[in-house]
Design a protein around this motif. Structure first.
Motif, PDB file in Angstrom:
ATOM      1  N   VAL B 233       0.833  -1.197   0.000  1.00 28.71           N
ATOM      2  CA  VAL B 233       0.000   0.000   0.000  1.00 28.71           C
ATOM      3  C   VAL B 233       0.875   1.258   0.000  1.00 28.71           C
ATOM      4  CG1 VAL B 233      -1.526   1.350   1.457  1.00 28.71           C
ATOM      5  CG2 VAL B 233      -2.023  -1.038   1.028  1.00 28.71           C
ATOM      6  N   GLY B 236       2.556   1.907  -3.318  1.00 31.03           N
ATOM      7  CA  GLY B 236       1.730   2.166  -4.486  1.00 31.03           C
ATOM      8  C   GLY B 236       1.412   0.836  -5.125  1.00 31.03           C
ATOM      9  N   VAL B 274       2.949   4.678   7.939  1.00 31.41           N
ATOM     10  CA  VAL B 274       2.232   4.431   6.688  1.00 31.41           C
ATOM     11  C   VAL B 274       0.941   5.239   6.633  1.00 31.41           C
ATOM     12  CG1 VAL B 274       1.073   2.703   5.302  1.00 31.41           C
ATOM     13  CG2 VAL B 274       3.249   2.181   6.366  1.00 31.41           C
ATOM     14  N   VAL B 275       0.198   5.254   7.734  1.00 33.57           N
ATOM     15  CA  VAL B 275      -1.055   6.015   7.736  1.00 33.57           C
ATOM     16  C   VAL B 275      -0.767   7.488   7.455  1.00 33.57           C
ATOM     17  CG1 VAL B 275      -3.002   6.773   9.123  1.00 33.57           C
ATOM     18  CG2 VAL B 275      -2.196   4.431   9.298  1.00 33.57           C
ATOM     19  N   LEU B 278       0.271   8.163   3.874  1.00 36.42           N
ATOM     20  CA  LEU B 278      -0.826   8.156   2.898  1.00 36.42           C
ATOM     21  C   LEU B 278      -1.584   9.485   2.912  1.00 36.42           C
ATOM     22  CD1 LEU B 278      -2.240   4.550   3.025  1.00 36.42           C
ATOM     23  CD2 LEU B 278      -0.773   5.583   1.332  1.00 36.42           C
ATOM     24  N   GLN B 279      -1.354  10.282   3.953  1.00 41.03           N
ATOM     25  CA  GLN B 279      -1.933  11.612   3.947  1.00 41.03           C
ATOM     26  C   GLN B 279      -1.347  12.441   2.815  1.00 41.03           C
ATOM     27  OE1 GLN B 279      -4.451  12.784   5.940  1.00 41.03           O
ATOM     28  NE2 GLN B 279      -4.360  10.560   6.088  1.00 41.03           N
ATOM     29  N   PHE B 280      -0.070  12.195   2.559  1.00 40.49           N
ATOM     30  CA  PHE B 280       0.587  13.006   1.554  1.00 40.49           C
ATOM     31  C   PHE B 280       0.486  12.364   0.174  1.00 40.49           C
ATOM     32  CE2 PHE B 280       2.629  13.714   5.639  1.00 40.49           C
ATOM     33  CZ  PHE B 280       2.328  15.053   5.798  1.00 40.49           C
ATOM     34  N   ARG B 281       0.555  11.048   0.155  1.00 43.65           N
ATOM     35  CA  ARG B 281       0.462  10.351  -1.121  1.00 43.65           C
ATOM     36  C   ARG B 281      -0.595   9.266  -0.999  1.00 43.65           C
ATOM     37  NH1 ARG B 281       5.115  11.489  -4.463  1.00 43.65           N
ATOM     38  NH2 ARG B 281       4.023  10.184  -5.949  1.00 43.65           N
ATOM     39  N   PRO B 282      -1.864   9.643  -1.123  1.00 44.15           N
ATOM     40  CA  PRO B 282      -2.915   8.637  -0.879  1.00 44.15           C
ATOM     41  C   PRO B 282      -2.833   7.442  -1.821  1.00 44.15           C
ATOM     42  CG  PRO B 282      -3.848  10.724  -1.621  1.00 44.15           C
ATOM     43  CD  PRO B 282      -2.407  10.970  -1.398  1.00 44.15           C
ATOM     44  N   GLN B 283      -2.176   7.610  -2.943  1.00 37.75           N
ATOM     45  CA  GLN B 283      -2.085   6.469  -3.856  1.00 37.75           C
ATOM     46  C   GLN B 283      -0.784   5.704  -3.669  1.00 37.75           C
ATOM     47  OE1 GLN B 283      -4.711   5.610  -5.654  1.00 37.75           O
ATOM     48  NE2 GLN B 283      -5.674   7.373  -4.712  1.00 37.75           N
ATOM     49  N   GLY B 284      -0.075   6.049  -2.603  1.00 38.52           N
ATOM     50  CA  GLY B 284       1.197   5.371  -2.387  1.00 38.52           C
ATOM     51  C   GLY B 284       2.336   6.192  -2.954  1.00 38.52           C
ATOM     52  N   ILE B 288       0.323   6.028 -10.412  1.00 39.25           N
ATOM     53  CA  ILE B 288       0.083   6.400 -11.790  1.00 39.25           C
ATOM     54  C   ILE B 288      -1.169   7.229 -11.818  1.00 39.25           C
ATOM     55  CG2 ILE B 288      -0.571   5.494 -14.001  1.00 39.25           C
ATOM     56  CD1 ILE B 288       1.323   3.339 -13.676  1.00 39.25           C
TER      57      ILE B 288
ATOM     58  N   ARG C 136       1.784   7.890 -21.006  1.00 38.16           N
ATOM     59  CA  ARG C 136       0.810   6.881 -20.584  1.00 38.16           C
ATOM     60  C   ARG C 136      -0.506   7.142 -21.288  1.00 38.16           C
ATOM     61  NH1 ARG C 136       3.125   6.981 -15.282  1.00 38.16           N
ATOM     62  NH2 ARG C 136       4.560   5.221 -15.287  1.00 38.16           N
TER      63      ARG C 136
ATOM     64  N   LEU D 136      -8.519  11.655   8.523  1.00 37.01           N
ATOM     65  CA  LEU D 136      -7.180  11.469   7.952  1.00 37.01           C
ATOM     66  C   LEU D 136      -7.245  10.628   6.684  1.00 37.01           C
ATOM     67  CD1 LEU D 136      -4.904  10.679  11.030  1.00 37.01           C
ATOM     68  CD2 LEU D 136      -4.787  12.666   9.559  1.00 37.01           C
ATOM     69  N   ARG D 140      -8.303  11.971   2.333  1.00 39.84           N
ATOM     70  CA  ARG D 140      -7.349  11.893   1.252  1.00 39.84           C
ATOM     71  C   ARG D 140      -7.761  10.862   0.194  1.00 39.84           C
ATOM     72  NH1 ARG D 140      -3.952  15.659   0.095  1.00 39.84           N
ATOM     73  NH2 ARG D 140      -2.885  14.007  -1.002  1.00 39.84           N
ATOM     74  N   VAL D 142      -8.464   7.724   0.479  1.00 38.15           N
ATOM     75  CA  VAL D 142      -8.059   6.326   0.639  1.00 38.15           C
ATOM     76  C   VAL D 142      -9.320   5.481   0.762  1.00 38.15           C
ATOM     77  CG1 VAL D 142      -6.927   4.686   2.168  1.00 38.15           C
ATOM     78  CG2 VAL D 142      -5.919   6.924   1.777  1.00 38.15           C
ATOM     79  N   TYR D 146      -7.219  -0.370   0.026  1.00 39.66           N
ATOM     80  CA  TYR D 146      -6.308   0.418   0.841  1.00 39.66           C
ATOM     81  C   TYR D 146      -6.882   0.598   2.239  1.00 39.66           C
ATOM     82  CZ  TYR D 146      -3.520   2.015  -3.084  1.00 39.66           C
ATOM     83  OH  TYR D 146      -2.675   2.078  -4.149  1.00 39.66           O
ATOM     84  N   LEU D 150      -5.418  -0.752   5.723  1.00 40.00           N
ATOM     85  CA  LEU D 150      -5.052   0.183   6.782  1.00 40.00           C
ATOM     86  C   LEU D 150      -5.794  -0.133   8.067  1.00 40.00           C
ATOM     87  CD1 LEU D 150      -4.652   3.793   5.438  1.00 40.00           C
ATOM     88  CD2 LEU D 150      -2.967   2.183   6.281  1.00 40.00           C
TER      89      LEU D 150
END
Ligand SMILES: Nc1ncnc2c1ncn2[C@@H]1O[C@H](COP(=O)(O)OP(=O)(O)OP(=O)(O)O)[C@@H](O)[C@H]1O
Ligand SMILES: Nc1ncnc2c1ncn2[C@@H]1O[C@H](COP(=O)(O)OP(=O)(O)OP(=O)(O)O)[C@@H](O)[C@H]1O
Ligand SMILES: [Mg+2]
Ligand SMILES: [Mg+2]
Lengths: 402, 294, 238, 375, 298
Positions: B233, B236, B274-275, B278-284, B288, C136, D136, D140, D142, D146, D150
């Motif tokens: 996760v 990504g 990790v939690v 994911l705040q900053f990069r929710p897609q990991g 893509i 892409r 949180l 975002r 999620v 995912y 989590l």
């Protein structure tokens, strides 16, 4: 229609003084209950206890039973979950109406069952060494109290000249309490604790802990790790270049069973502290080991918890016969001073705190995967679950004495 | 202080373990959307393979080599069986696979218990791997070094397959749009089976490798599965690069956090990292972007 | 295998639908090599559904489909594609996370030594794809994706090209090009074409044959050509 | 064709089924069950409360939460601490803390000595923590797998934390040996019955709440967010807040379930709330049907009952049964018993007897000659 | 040829003739229906009340710039669309049309400014932008497939609901929704799940949802793609009507449609404005013809 009325009706007419006891003593057999985990993470350990319990019952039955009654076993699966232990204990007492219950392994399972036994005024025989600081009128503790296992282990280390201890344990109650004892002991005996580490149960990553151990300057390790974690720990310990000669590890939870699972080459020469080894040289033990292997297979080792469980059945028998009754209150009253020539040596019940007098042995793991005694206490040690008789432990016992 | 270097090594080693455990997941989760809770049990199958091999083959080095191959195949076949019997009919509801495979993991664990008994066993490692190796004056576990190298090899191999081979393109195409892949002439059924076989096989390899460090019992896999999922996760989904970075970062973070605190705190910290991440990069880490709403 | 008297594709009494809902009801038609067949119909008529059945993406409940002399009623979609069908689906579909290049290669791979040549051919036809070959596909605009989809189908050098509303979302001047290239496909390369459209003029003007689909049945049919446009429009009203 | 009628009956009279269940729970069960069995039923009801929440969050909202043990645990520990503290006198410390030499109850526990605060805490602590986590995580975007992963990680972390902080939480031993429940003696059978009533009442209230939400505008929004989260933003909604609402509510339900578990079972320990127990909390929901209102409750009661019965008779077989249950139901009857309505016609269709009368409502306009293509 | 064969042939021919007649009849009936439908729509549109706009009810874009990993999709774009205007946005595939809409509605990050009714739109979250009266449709219809048509519309309508209202039981279709279903020809499908609608009807539903939102700036991305000519006409009329008191931007490739309904047209190419003006202006612009309209057909 109040519930209390109904219960009163349900309660059998044994005329016993126990409010809700329904034990049926009229027939020529008497029910007793076992509660062990037959599934879940603890099944591996608890099934060994279950076997030796059965062995004791079979022996007793073939020798005429207790007070002339055959023992009729009702078993329940605790599923390695404390809540289930409580539920099953209740079922054994209230539905199955057993005269006594044997079993439990983890402290949490015992803690979960304790209120049930107290509320129903029933009897539990708990076979494991544990962290102490407890004594319930309804539980008999046939495993070691801290002063019968941990303290002798430390005495031994002190005698061998070790001064800097590193403590490593699984993150649960027994290691934490045991280590409090170790720390108090060290302080009172001129030793030093140079590190104390806990890992979550089932954890397999010991690189950091072993790094800390190496850099701590410790000259001995007190190990209270549980189960599988030992494998990873000892492999890491070995790979880091440490050896049993330089920095021995004394383990509180590695018995003969575990040695096989960890791999003897990983723990060769390391120390353990128990009240029983398969290698003990007594007539009672030889018979016990022989009978056990005959019954369950030659490759099955015997271990301390098994022996303690086996002994617990005989102790109950002794108490009942002394009281000449299955009645819980009478059995409790008769308990003090009951003895039994157990495989570990003669044990004696302390009627006050419901623990038993036990001899302590320090052992070394040999090539044969068995543990060989290198040191033993001078005779049985009186149980002292609250460590009241040790000066250095004053701070420990003070906090528990309400 | 003297512990810096050993701790870095410890962190990298932990990272490589995470990576090895997560690699197959990254493939099956990322490409097929299957959330395989039984992945840990496939690792267990690999570990037991190592145990069996080490007990029947005299030379432990040969046993390990054989186990790596056989473990791959055994776990792969288990995966294939799972895919053919159950997962194939669930392509349209990937989230449900999580629960089905949880059921499978329960069954496999019990099966392992019934076959091998509930007490732990251990696979004898080649002597060379049980000795410490000394690097810059510090002793390290040779087994860990081996695992580190193995994980790098596996990643490289998987990356090459996915990126540069027709099979890889087919796997990715199928993972993305099954119908479209099908009408592009790809037998998605076969590709799915192959993908799942590979992913599960990698679990088997991981299991063999990790049996060098741990005892083997029916709950062998449960130790790794939650963290392995986190790696996938955080990295990504379907992103090898992300998985690699994530596992090493988490491995290092854990050993460094553990140093001044404790192992429990280290473990909890990994979850929280990790939690928060994911705040900053929710897609990991590596994601893509797509213009699709869904 | 091909029997000279048999059409390349013959669909007989085909019915299909979703769950219990029948959408396509007892439809028959045939396509010959080099023939351009258009199927027009209002939205919801079942055009896409019919194509899905022809391609095997939907199981048929009754009927028979013979392609190139083989009964393919039960064949998996990829088998049909390998047998020589090609499909450009509705909705500008592509493998979004893969680059334009990879999108094309995933199809071209199948042809071994020929793959490079086929790939070049495809990108020549659509210069945009050349320009964005490393982007892409998911990031392309709608129309660019549509061009990619057509290129992907062309790579297979199909015997039968099936297009589902290929002009939707495409800029007008390219629409005209597409019409031309379809014509040349069928005329010059002998590819059979099934074109599904709502834009009647585009579909019928240069087709060889057209069918009007409504509520899952053909309600009209005829030969294509500019003259047929009005006719088809008429029968399609509402 | 008895079955058919039954299923139709169910479809038509869902409300009456609910009423029947309610009556059975409140009047019948205490009258016929022994105190021991009533205790078991009360325990099942605690899990049913969690299940109602899962049904809402997962079945309606599409949030597959594998971490309800977290909230179950929070509610339970608040309750357990309250019961521990009220068992002993003011200024004293409970036995498990004394064991570690702690002579002062930490402030955050002291808060729950007060019964009113405890009751508030049981609902508020899980609710607030869920809301914070939800903000949180959902904030975002999620979601899906995912989120499931989590939530699983969180509950794993929580269990590790609980165990690690044994000085204040009792560690693996958990908390046990309670004497009273808000001043009522726990050993008195009449009080046990009272606790049972509270459980039954809670379950019914939660079901009513859920019913209400499902049939309100909010219910539509929840489905909208499940299905087209991003689109909802462009319709002017903040999907995160809708999800947070549902998730917190489910967490509160779990919290209350956990809290009642403590007096019913007499212990709470980390082994009741780890990763596996959390997934097992889904079992009943899976079996009963995630999208229905009654399904999760009925399913949970059935599964837990079967567990008690079967695991006693065949300890190792139960694991197989449990595993098979997940496998078979999810793979073949994904909507669980809630799909009951559809199973019979589907089966008939498969084996080809008769014409089905149910479920064809939507299709009636079109001739139904087609076989079912999608099961 | 034998007698029986002849007979057979004759019978076949007769049958064909019958079928042809049937088809003709059908066609005639359909035509009548269309006429009827047109009339109905016309009266309904006439009934659309004029809601007055505010003085600043227009969209003003200044220096809008959208960049993806170095690729500039929209370049420093200035664009003003007045209240009451029906603006068509055309241009080659990839010109950046959809990207502009995405930027205005908060789907992609952009720099510059885009104000509607004096409120800055850039940098806001999509749901807040909607609350400012900006609504959009998507190039590929994105309706809530698991809800009925009616429920979709209710959701679109209800975004201003708060507190208690959220938990009230939804009562049937409101007047507004009822009306839009009528206009968008969705009345019969009111209780169908949106997921089962055919492509074209989904587009209608998208438009319906936009309208019940009561948005004042309407952004439609290829709204008539997938519609029949008759439906296109109906949609066009509806949008034209709406544009009287709203600001409407339509992205389309259907030039017939544009010619018929556009008030003004902006042509975009490679992220920049190529031309702007009336339909004629555009059609006569050589550059536009060259890169976009081409030979023109249809
Ligand atoms: N997945 C589905 N489930 C149920 N019904 C469906 C599904 N997809 C399509 N339909 C129905 O099938 C019918 C035909 O749909 P289809 O997509 O084939 O129409 P079409 O002619 O291609 O229309 P368009 O021109 O709008 O693409 C419609 O009534 C539609 O509602
Ligand atoms: N997220 C993104 N990342 C990279 N490039 C993008 C992204 N989104 C759009 N683009 C590029 O921006 C350009 C404009 O795309 P856009 O979708 O706005 O075109 P359009 O005018 O709507 O075209 P069409 O008429 O085909 O729908 C295209 O070249 C596209 O590839
Ligand atoms: Mg279509
Ligand atoms: Mg666009």
């Amino acid at each position: 229609r109040t519930v209390a009325d109904k219960e009163a009706l349900d309660a059998s007419d044994t005329g016993s003084s126990a409010a809700s006891s329904c034990v049926d003593t009229s027939g020529d057999s008497i029910k007793i209950g076992f509660v062990n985990s037959m599934s879940g993470t603890m099944a591996i350990s608890e099934m060994t206890v279950n076997k030796s319990l059965h062995m004791a019952v079979d022996e007793i039955n073939s020798n005429g039973g207790v007070l002339g009654k055959k023992l009729d076993v009702v078993e329940m699966d605790g599923k390695s979950e404390p809540a289930v232990f409580a539920e099953k204990a209740r079922s054994l007492i209230e539905k199955e109406c057993v005269a006594a219950v044997f079993g439990g392994w983890t402290s949490s399972s015992r803690k979960a069952m304790l209120p049930v036994f107290e509320a129903d005024n029933a009897l539990l025989f708990y076979p494991l060494q544990y962290e102490g600081m407890e004594s319930s009128p309804n539980i008999f503790y046939t495993g070691a109290a801290p002063n019968q296992q941990i303290v002798p282990a430390l005495d031994y280390l002190k005698e061998q000249g070790h001064k800097k201890l590193f403590l490593v344990g699984s993150d649960y109650v027994f290691p934490q309490t045991a280590n409090r004892v170790v720390k108090a002991y060290a302080e009172g005996n001129g030793m030093e604790v140079v590190g104390e580490e806990y890992t979550p149960m089932g954890s397999t990553d010991f690189t950091t802990i072993v790094n800390k151990l190496k850099f701590s300057g410790a000259d001995a390790v007190v190990n209270t790790l549980n189960g599988d974690s030992n494998v990873a720990f000892f492999k890491e310990y070995k790979a880091s270049g440490l050896t049993a000669d330089q920095v021995p590890v004394i383990s509180m939870s590695i018995a003969e069973e575990e040695v096989a699972a960890i791999g003897v080459d990983n723990v060769l020469g390391q120390l353990t502290a128990w009240n029983y080894y398969q290698t003990l040289d007594s007539a009672e033990n030889k018979k016990f080991v022989k009978d056990f292997k005959a019954k369950y297979g030659a490759n099955k080792p015997t271990s301390d918890p098994m022996e303690s469980a086996y002994t617990s059945v005989y102790l109950w028998k002794g108490m009942v016969e002394k009281a000449k009754s299955f009645d819980v209150d009478k059995v409790k009253a008769a308990a003090d001073g009951v003895t039994f020539d157990a495989p570990e040596g003669t044990v004696k019940v302390d009627g006050e705190n419901h623990h038993i007098y036990k001899t302590s042995y320090i052992g070394k793991i040999g090539e044969d995967s068995l543990i060989h005694t290198v040191w033993q206490s001078d005779g049985p040690i009186a149980p002292d679950p609250y460590l009241k008789t040790y000066d250095w432990a004053a701070s420990l016992s003070a906090s528990v004495n309400k | 202080m003297g512990m810096i270097f050993p701790q870095i090594v410890a962190g990298l080693s932990n990272g490589s373990i995470l990576l090895l455990a997560a690699l197959g997941l990254s493939l099956t989760f990322g490409q097929m959307g299957v959330i395989n809770n039984a992945h840990g049990e496939f690792m267990m199958a690999g570990a037991y393979t190592a145990y069996v091999m080490s007990s029947i083959i005299g030379s432990k080095t040969v046993a390990l080599a054989v186990a790596l191959v056989v473990g791959f195949i055994v776990a792969g076949l288990l995966g294939l069986l799972l895919d053919v019997t159950l997962l194939e009919r669930m392509r349209t509801r990937p989230l449900d696979t999580l629960l089905v495979t949880f059921g499978v993991s329960l069954v496999l664990q019990q099966l392992a218990r019934d076959i091998f008994g509930s007490s732990g066993v251990y696979a004898q490692a080649p002597a060379a791997l049980t000795q410490p190796v000394t690097l810059f004056g510090y002793s390290f576990s040779a087994a860990r070094l081996f695992i580190f190298l193995l994980s790098i090899v596996c990643v490289a191999a998987l990356y090459a397959v996915l990126k540069f081979t027709p099979l890889g393109r087919q796997i990715r195409a199928t993972g993305e749009n099954r119908d479209l892949a099908e009408v592009s002439g790809i037998s998605t059924k076969t590709v799915d089976h192959v993908t799942f076989f590979l992913g599960s096989g990698l679990a088997g390899v991981a299991g063999v490798a990790l049996s060098l460090l741990n005892s083997i019992s029916y709950n062998f896999g449960t130790t790794f599965i939650v963290q392995a999922f986190l790696v996938v996760v955080a990295g990504g989904v379907g992103q090898l690069k992300g998985a690699v970075i994530a596992s090493f970062v988490l491995g290092l973070a854990q050993s460094w956090i553990e140093l001044p605190t404790s192992a429990s705190v280290g473990q909890v910290a990994v979850f929280l990292i990790v939690v928060l991440f994911l705040q900053f990069r929710p897609q990991g880490l590596v994601s893509i972007r797509s213009r699709n709403l869904a | 295998m091909t029997d000279a008297n048999q059409p390349m594709l013959s669909v007989q009494g085909l019915s299909t639908g979703y769950g219990k809902v029948t959408v396509i009801n007892d439809i028959s038609f045939a396509v010959d090599p080099g023939q351009w067949v258009s199927i027009v119909g209002n939205n919801g008529a079942g055009k896409t559904t019919l194509l899905k059945a022809v391609l095997g993406l939907l199981p048929v409940s009754s009927g028979k489909l013979v392609f190139d002399g083989n009964d393919m009623t039960k064949a998996a979609p990829n088998q049909r594609i390998r047998a020589g069908m090609a499909f450009v689906p509705q909705g500008q579909q592509s493998f979004g996370t893969m680059t334009v290049d990879e999108n094309l290669h995933v199809v071209a791979d199948r042809f071994g030594v020929e793959s490079a040549e086929r790939y070049e051919e495809a990108v020549e036809a659509f210069p945009v794809l050349k320009e964005f070959r490393d982007r892409r596909a998911g990031l392309l605009s709608g129309g660019q994706r549509q061009q990619l989809a057509i290129a992907r189908a062309l790579i297979t050098r199909p015997k039968l090209m099936i297009l589902d509303e290929p002009t939707e979302g495409i800029q007008p001047n390219i629409v005209a090009d597409i019409q031309c290239s379809i014509r040349s496909m069928s005329e010059d390369k002998g590819i059979g074409v099934i074109l599904v459209e709502q834009k009647v003029q585009f579909a019928v003007e240069r087709a060889d044959r057209y069918y009007v689909l409504a509520a899952g049945r053909f309600i009209a049919a005829g030969d294509g050509g500019p003259a047929a446009v009005a006719e088809a429009k008429e029968s399609m009203r509402v | 064709m008895n079955n058919l009628n039954l299923s139709e009956l169910y479809a038509k009279h869902k409300v009456w089924f609910a009423v029947v269940i309610a009556v059975a729970l409140i009047f019948l069960a205490p009258a016929v069950l022994s105190s021991y069995n009533l205790g078991l039923l009360a325990k099942y009801l605690c899990y049913a409360m969690v299940a109602v929440g899962i049904g809402l969050a997962w079945g309606q909202g599409g949030m597959l939460t594998l971490g309800q043990g977290l909230f179950f645990g929070l509610g339970a520990y608040v309750m357990a601490i309250h019961m521990k503290l009220s068992d002993i006198g003011a200024g004293q410390v409970p036995d498990f803390m004394a064991q570690y030499g702690i002579d002062q109850v930490p402030g955050f526990w002291e808060l729950f000595r007060n019964p009113v605060m405890a009751v508030i805490g049981i609902v508020a602590v899980p609710g607030i923590i869920a809301a914070v986590l939800g903000l949180l995580v959902f904030g975002r975007g999620v979601r899906g797998a995912y989120f499931a992963i989590l939530s699983q990680a969180l509950v794993a972390a929580f269990a590790v934390l609980l165990i690690g902080q044994s000085k204040t939480t009792g560690g693996t031993n958990g908390l046990s040996d309670f004497k009273g429940f808000f001043g009522y003696d726990l050993t008195d059978p009449a009080n046990k019955q009272m606790i049972y009533y509270i459980c039954a009442f809670c379950v019914l209230v939660m079901m009513l709440l859920t019913y209400w939400i499902r049939h309100s505008f909010m219910g539509e929004l929840v489905i909208g967010v499940r299905d087209q989260e991003n689109r909802m933003k462009f319709l002017g909604y903040n999907p995160a807040s809708i999800k947070v609402f549902v998730f917190s509510l489910a967490a509160m339900f779990a919290g209350v379930g956990g809290a009642m578990f403590v007096p019913v079972v007499g212990i709470i320990s980390p082994s009741d709330i780890g990763v596996t127990p959390s997934i097992l909390m889904l079992a009943g929901v899976v079996i009963g049907g995630r999208t229905t209102l009654l399904g999760p409750v009925v399913g949970t009661l059935i599964v837990r009952f079967a567990e008690t019965q079967l695991s006693e008779a065949y300890p190792s077989a139960w694991t197989y049964i449990e595993g098979a249950m997940f496998i078979l139901v999810i793979a073949f009857v994904p909507m669980g018993l809630g799909q009951f309505k559809g199973v019979w016609p589907w089966l008939k269709d498969r084996i080809g007897i008769g014409k089905s009368g149910v479920g064809a409502g939507a299709a009636s306009a079109v001739p139904t000659s087609a076989k079912a293509v999608k099961a | 040829m034998s007698e029986t064969e002849l007979e057979q042939l004759r019978r076949d021919m007769q049958q064909m003739r019958d079928e042809a007649k049937q088809m003709r009849d059908e066609a005639a009936r359909m035509k009548a229906e269309i006429a009827e439908e047109r009339e109905r729509l016309a009266t309904q549109l006439a009934a659309l009340d004029d809601r007055g706009g505010q003085w600043n009810d227009y969209l003003e874009i200044r220096g809008l710039h959208v960049q993806f990993d170095g690729f500039v999709a929209v370049k420093n774009l200035d664009l003003t669309v007045m209240h009451g205007d029906l603006r068509f946005l055309i241009g080659p595939n990839g010109a950046g049309k959809t990207t502009i809409i995405d930027a205005i509605t908060g789907l992609v990050p952009a720099t510059g400014s885009a104000t509607f009714r004096g409120e800055q739109l850039l940098g806001k979250k999509p749901n807040d932008i909607v609350k400012l009266g900006v609504g959009r449709t998507f190039q590929t219809a994105s309706v809530v497939e698991e809800l009925s048509v009616l429920q979709n519309l209710q959701i679109a309508e209800g975004f201003r609901k708060k507190g208690r209202e959220l938990f009230a039981k939804p009562t049937g279709a409101s007047q507004n929704v009822e009306y839009m279903m009528e206009v968008c020809n969705l009345k019969d499908d009111a209780n169908k799940l949106a997921g089962t609608l055919p492509h074209g009807k989904k587009q209608w539903l998208e438009i319906g949802m936009l309208l019940v939102q009561d948005a004042h700036l309407l952004l439609l991305d290829e709204p008539v793609a997938g519609m029949t000519p008759a439906e296109r006409e109906a949609t066009g009329e509806l949008l034209k009507r709406c544009s009287r008191n709203r600001t409407v931007i339509i992205v389309e490739h259907d030039m017939d449609f544009m010619r018929q309904f556009a008030d003004s047209v902006t042509v975009l190419n490679q992220g920049e404005i190529l031309a702007e003006g009336s339909v004629e202006d555009i059609q006569n612009n050589e550059e536009v013809v060259r890169i976009y309209l081409g030979g023109e057909q249809q």
